[in-house]
Write a protein that holds these residues in place. Structure first.
Motif, PDB file in Angstrom:
ATOM      1  N   GLN A   1      27.689  27.390  42.110  1.00 51.06           N
ATOM      2  CA  GLN A   1      28.049  28.583  41.147  1.00 51.06           C
ATOM      3  C   GLN A   1      29.245  28.509  41.173  1.00 51.06           C
ATOM      4  O   GLN A   1      29.764  28.315  41.827  1.00 51.06           O
ATOM      5  N   PRO A   2      30.157  29.062  39.628  1.00 53.96           N
ATOM      6  CA  PRO A   2      31.668  29.872  40.041  1.00 53.96           C
ATOM      7  C   PRO A   2      31.869  30.767  40.950  1.00 53.96           C
ATOM      8  O   PRO A   2      30.157  31.772  40.872  1.00 53.96           O
ATOM      9  N   PRO A   3      33.120  31.307  41.279  1.00 57.80           N
ATOM     10  CA  PRO A   3      32.872  32.759  41.944  1.00 57.80           C
ATOM     11  C   PRO A   3      32.734  33.223  41.061  1.00 57.80           C
ATOM     12  O   PRO A   3      32.651  34.297  39.585  1.00 57.80           O
ATOM     13  N   ARG A   4      31.913  34.285  41.771  1.00 61.90           N
ATOM     14  CA  ARG A   4      31.504  35.659  40.960  1.00 61.90           C
ATOM     15  C   ARG A   4      33.157  37.034  41.023  1.00 61.90           C
ATOM     16  O   ARG A   4      31.981  37.998  40.617  1.00 61.90           O
ATOM     17  N   VAL A   5      32.960  36.430  41.986  1.00 57.38           N
ATOM     18  CA  VAL A   5      33.882  37.706  42.525  1.00 57.38           C
ATOM     19  C   VAL A   5      35.679  37.080  43.059  1.00 57.38           C
ATOM     20  O   VAL A   5      35.388  35.881  43.445  1.00 57.38           O
ATOM     21  N   THR A   6      36.107  38.332  42.367  1.00 56.45           N
ATOM     22  CA  THR A   6      37.647  37.944  41.963  1.00 56.45           C
ATOM     23  C   THR A   6      38.162  38.986  43.298  1.00 56.45           C
ATOM     24  O   THR A   6      38.840  40.203  42.623  1.00 56.45           O
ATOM     25  N   LEU A   7      39.346  38.688  43.606  1.00 58.03           N
ATOM     26  CA  LEU A   7      40.132  39.820  44.651  1.00 58.03           C
ATOM     27  C   LEU A   7      41.563  39.494  44.137  1.00 58.03           C
ATOM     28  O   LEU A   7      42.503  38.438  44.210  1.00 58.03           O
ATOM     29  N   ILE A   8      42.210  39.978  43.856  1.00 56.23           N
ATOM     30  CA  ILE A   8      43.719  40.026  43.632  1.00 56.23           C
ATOM     31  C   ILE A   8      44.169  41.131  43.862  1.00 56.23           C
ATOM     32  O   ILE A   8      43.971  41.805  44.013  1.00 56.23           O
ATOM     33  N   ALA A   9      45.176  40.600  44.611  1.00 62.10           N
ATOM     34  CA  ALA A   9      45.949  40.848  45.854  1.00 62.10           C
ATOM     35  C   ALA A   9      47.260  40.198  45.941  1.00 62.10           C
ATOM     36  O   ALA A   9      47.840  39.386  45.274  1.00 62.10           O
ATOM     37  N   LYS A  10      47.593  40.200  47.326  1.00 64.10           N
ATOM     38  CA  LYS A  10      49.313  40.197  47.069  1.00 64.10           C
ATOM     39  C   LYS A  10      49.646  40.690  48.895  1.00 64.10           C
ATOM     40  O   LYS A  10      48.879  41.124  49.710  1.00 64.10           O
ATOM     41  N   PRO A  11      50.308  39.421  48.911  1.00 67.53           N
ATOM     42  CA  PRO A  11      51.180  39.143  50.647  1.00 67.53           C
ATOM     43  C   PRO A  11      51.331  40.311  50.983  1.00 67.53           C
ATOM     44  O   PRO A  11      51.713  41.590  50.368  1.00 67.53           O
ATOM     45  N   GLY A  12      50.974  40.972  52.311  1.00 66.74           N
ATOM     46  CA  GLY A  12      51.271  42.074  53.240  1.00 66.74           C
ATOM     47  C   GLY A  12      50.854  42.937  52.669  1.00 66.74           C
ATOM     48  O   GLY A  12      51.246  44.559  52.931  1.00 66.74           O
ATOM     49  N   CYS A  13      50.070  43.327  51.839  1.00 68.55           N
ATOM     50  CA  CYS A  13      49.522  44.869  51.923  1.00 68.55           C
ATOM     51  C   CYS A  13      48.446  45.028  52.297  1.00 68.55           C
ATOM     52  O   CYS A  13      47.097  44.175  52.091  1.00 68.55           O
ATOM     53  N   HIS A  14      47.771  46.645  53.170  1.00 65.13           N
ATOM     54  CA  HIS A  14      47.259  46.186  53.321  1.00 65.13           C
ATOM     55  C   HIS A  14      46.304  46.947  53.039  1.00 65.13           C
ATOM     56  O   HIS A  14      44.716  46.895  53.450  1.00 65.13           O
TER      57      HIS A  14
END
Length: 84
Positions: free
Chosen positions: A6-19
């Protein structure tokens, strides 16, 4: 023939170094592991369109392709969104 996963249901959009991204990732990892749901992560540094759309909201969580949360991930709310 083996069915494709199954395709991923959750996507996290992030950036490096972000607490906040680190905190969101921990919640997503915990919830998806408990529920057996796939997830993946995208970086705004790798995609100009994502950067333009989400720069001020990172981290952003999508569930089934739709924006679910930004800045913080509420664990109970994410669990409820992923329930069958």
């Amino acid at each position: 023939m083996t069915p494709s996963p199954q395709p991923p249901r959750v996507t996290l959009i992030a950036k490096p170094g972000c607490h906040l991204c680190d905190e969101a990732r921990a919640v997503i990892e915990r919830v998806t592991a408990d529920l057996g749901v796939r997830w993946h992560e995208l970086s705004i540094e790798d995609d100009r369109a994502l950067a333009e759309q989400y720069w001020e909201q990172v981290p952003v969580t999508l569930v089934d392709g739709r924006q679910h949360d930004y800045w913080r991930v509420d664990e109970a709310r994410l669990r409820k969104a992923l329930e069958p």
